[in-house]
Design a protein around this motif. Structure first.
Motif, PDB file in Angstrom:
ATOM      1  N   UNK A 190       0.838  -1.207   0.000  1.00 46.96           N
ATOM      2  CA  UNK A 190       0.000   0.000   0.000  1.00 46.96           C
ATOM      3  C   UNK A 190       0.870   1.252   0.000  1.00 46.96           C
ATOM      4  N   UNK A 191       1.912   1.249   0.791  1.00 45.02           N
ATOM      5  CA  UNK A 191       2.824   2.404   0.810  1.00 45.02           C
ATOM      6  C   UNK A 191       3.496   2.578  -0.548  1.00 45.02           C
ATOM      7  N   UNK A 192       3.894   1.468  -1.154  1.00 46.05           N
ATOM      8  CA  UNK A 192       4.513   1.536  -2.470  1.00 46.05           C
ATOM      9  C   UNK A 192       3.545   2.148  -3.484  1.00 46.05           C
ATOM     10  N   UNK A 193       2.272   1.745  -3.435  1.00 43.48           N
ATOM     11  CA  UNK A 193       1.274   2.228  -4.394  1.00 43.48           C
ATOM     12  C   UNK A 193       1.132   3.748  -4.383  1.00 43.48           C
ATOM     13  N   UNK A 194       1.320   4.365  -3.232  1.00 48.01           N
ATOM     14  CA  UNK A 194       1.155   5.817  -3.149  1.00 48.01           C
ATOM     15  C   UNK A 194       2.498   6.550  -3.259  1.00 48.01           C
ATOM     16  N   UNK A 195       3.552   5.825  -3.571  1.00 50.43           N
ATOM     17  CA  UNK A 195       4.880   6.426  -3.694  1.00 50.43           C
ATOM     18  C   UNK A 195       5.165   6.805  -5.153  1.00 50.43           C
ATOM     19  N   UNK A 196       6.109   7.698  -5.361  1.00 52.09           N
ATOM     20  CA  UNK A 196       6.497   8.054  -6.740  1.00 52.09           C
ATOM     21  C   UNK A 196       7.050   6.860  -7.523  1.00 52.09           C
ATOM     22  N   UNK A 197       7.638   5.882  -6.842  1.00 51.81           N
ATOM     23  CA  UNK A 197       8.191   4.714  -7.532  1.00 51.81           C
ATOM     24  C   UNK A 197       7.107   3.884  -8.219  1.00 51.81           C
ATOM     25  N   UNK A 198       5.885   3.963  -7.746  1.00 58.41           N
ATOM     26  CA  UNK A 198       4.797   3.180  -8.342  1.00 58.41           C
ATOM     27  C   UNK A 198       4.202   3.849  -9.576  1.00 58.41           C
ATOM     28  N   UNK A 199       4.482   5.123  -9.775  1.00 60.68           N
ATOM     29  CA  UNK A 199       3.841   5.873 -10.867  1.00 60.68           C
ATOM     30  C   UNK A 199       3.963   5.208 -12.234  1.00 60.68           C
ATOM     31  N   UNK A 200       5.156   4.735 -12.657  1.00 59.96           N
ATOM     32  CA  UNK A 200       5.227   4.117 -13.988  1.00 59.96           C
ATOM     33  C   UNK A 200       4.414   2.824 -14.084  1.00 59.96           C
ATOM     34  N   UNK A 201       4.375   2.070 -13.009  1.00 60.09           N
ATOM     35  CA  UNK A 201       3.617   0.813 -13.017  1.00 60.09           C
ATOM     36  C   UNK A 201       2.117   1.114 -13.019  1.00 60.09           C
ATOM     37  N   UNK A 202       1.693   2.113 -12.236  1.00 56.14           N
ATOM     38  CA  UNK A 202       0.286   2.507 -12.234  1.00 56.14           C
ATOM     39  C   UNK A 202      -0.131   3.050 -13.600  1.00 56.14           C
ATOM     40  N   UNK A 203       0.760   3.789 -14.256  1.00 50.49           N
ATOM     41  CA  UNK A 203       0.447   4.293 -15.598  1.00 50.49           C
ATOM     42  C   UNK A 203       0.296   3.143 -16.588  1.00 50.49           C
ATOM     43  N   UNK A 204       1.167   2.153 -16.481  1.00 59.14           N
ATOM     44  CA  UNK A 204       1.060   0.981 -17.357  1.00 59.14           C
ATOM     45  C   UNK A 204      -0.228   0.218 -17.077  1.00 59.14           C
ATOM     46  N   UNK A 205      -0.594   0.098 -15.811  1.00 57.58           N
ATOM     47  CA  UNK A 205      -1.833  -0.597 -15.447  1.00 57.58           C
ATOM     48  C   UNK A 205      -3.045   0.168 -15.983  1.00 57.58           C
ATOM     49  N   UNK A 206      -3.017   1.493 -15.869  1.00 53.04           N
ATOM     50  CA  UNK A 206      -4.132   2.314 -16.355  1.00 53.04           C
ATOM     51  C   UNK A 206      -4.274   2.224 -17.874  1.00 53.04           C
ATOM     52  N   UNK A 207      -3.170   1.975 -18.567  1.00 56.43           N
ATOM     53  CA  UNK A 207      -3.204   1.875 -20.036  1.00 56.43           C
ATOM     54  C   UNK A 207      -3.724   0.528 -20.518  1.00 56.43           C
ATOM     55  N   UNK A 208      -3.829  -0.433 -19.616  1.00 56.20           N
ATOM     56  CA  UNK A 208      -4.315  -1.764 -20.009  1.00 56.20           C
ATOM     57  C   UNK A 208      -5.806  -1.707 -20.337  1.00 56.20           C
ATOM     58  N   UNK A 209      -6.211  -2.249 -21.483  1.00 54.41           N
ATOM     59  CA  UNK A 209      -7.638  -2.245 -21.818  1.00 54.41           C
ATOM     60  C   UNK A 209      -8.468  -3.112 -20.866  1.00 54.41           C
ATOM     61  N   UNK A 210      -7.869  -4.183 -20.352  1.00 51.91           N
ATOM     62  CA  UNK A 210      -8.570  -5.069 -19.422  1.00 51.91           C
ATOM     63  C   UNK A 210      -7.634  -5.406 -18.264  1.00 51.91           C
ATOM     64  N   UNK A 211      -7.652  -4.592 -17.185  1.00 49.52           N
ATOM     65  CA  UNK A 211      -6.732  -4.830 -16.082  1.00 49.52           C
ATOM     66  C   UNK A 211      -6.927  -6.171 -15.375  1.00 49.52           C
ATOM     67  N   UNK A 212      -8.049  -6.820 -15.613  1.00 49.71           N
ATOM     68  CA  UNK A 212      -8.298  -8.112 -14.976  1.00 49.71           C
ATOM     69  C   UNK A 212      -7.777  -9.296 -15.789  1.00 49.71           C
ATOM     70  N   UNK A 213      -7.201  -9.019 -16.957  1.00 45.67           N
ATOM     71  CA  UNK A 213      -6.779 -10.115 -17.828  1.00 45.67           C
ATOM     72  C   UNK A 213      -5.412 -10.676 -17.437  1.00 45.67           C
ATOM     73  N   UNK A 214      -5.186 -11.905 -17.833  1.00 45.10           N
ATOM     74  CA  UNK A 214      -3.899 -12.562 -17.612  1.00 45.10           C
ATOM     75  C   UNK A 214      -2.792 -11.860 -18.400  1.00 45.10           C
TER      76      UNK A 214
END
Length: 96
Positions: free
Chosen positions: A6-30
């Motif tokens: 949870x701390x990582x998710x709100x840190x600047x280090x998570x930003x690129x991974x969160x951006x990649x996740x947000x760009x996924x058309x289906x975040x629930x997919x394998x």
């Protein structure tokens, strides 16, 4: 999710991974999980994909601001709090 994730998710280090996740058309997919696991640990990838899905659902309520907020599966599925019995009546005595 543990506290460290949870701390990582709100840190600047998570930003690129969160951006990649947000760009996924289906975040629930394998496929989405596989792509994010190439960027970070499996636990962090899962947390980022969950956050992306929760933020998409929250967009209806919060608009674009949802992209900057932190959501939990429990919190996002709760109904809004019931209004207080005193709501809308300033200066009224407390109930009971």
């Amino acid at each position: 999710m543990d506290v460290a994730t949870a701390r990582w998710l709100v840190s600047p280090q998570a930003a690129p991974v969160l951006a990649a996740a947000a760009a996924e058309p289906d975040p629930d997919s394998l496929k989405a999980a596989t792509r994010l696991r190439a960027l970070t640990t499996p636990e962090r990838a899962a947390a980022a994909l969950t956050q992306a899905a929760l933020r998409r659902r929250a967009t209806a309520k919060f608009g674009r601001r949802a992209e900057q907020l932190f959501f939990t599966p429990t919190g996002s599925s709760r109904p809004p709090a019931a209004p207080s019995p005193r709501a809308g009546r300033p200066g009224s005595p407390p109930p009971g």
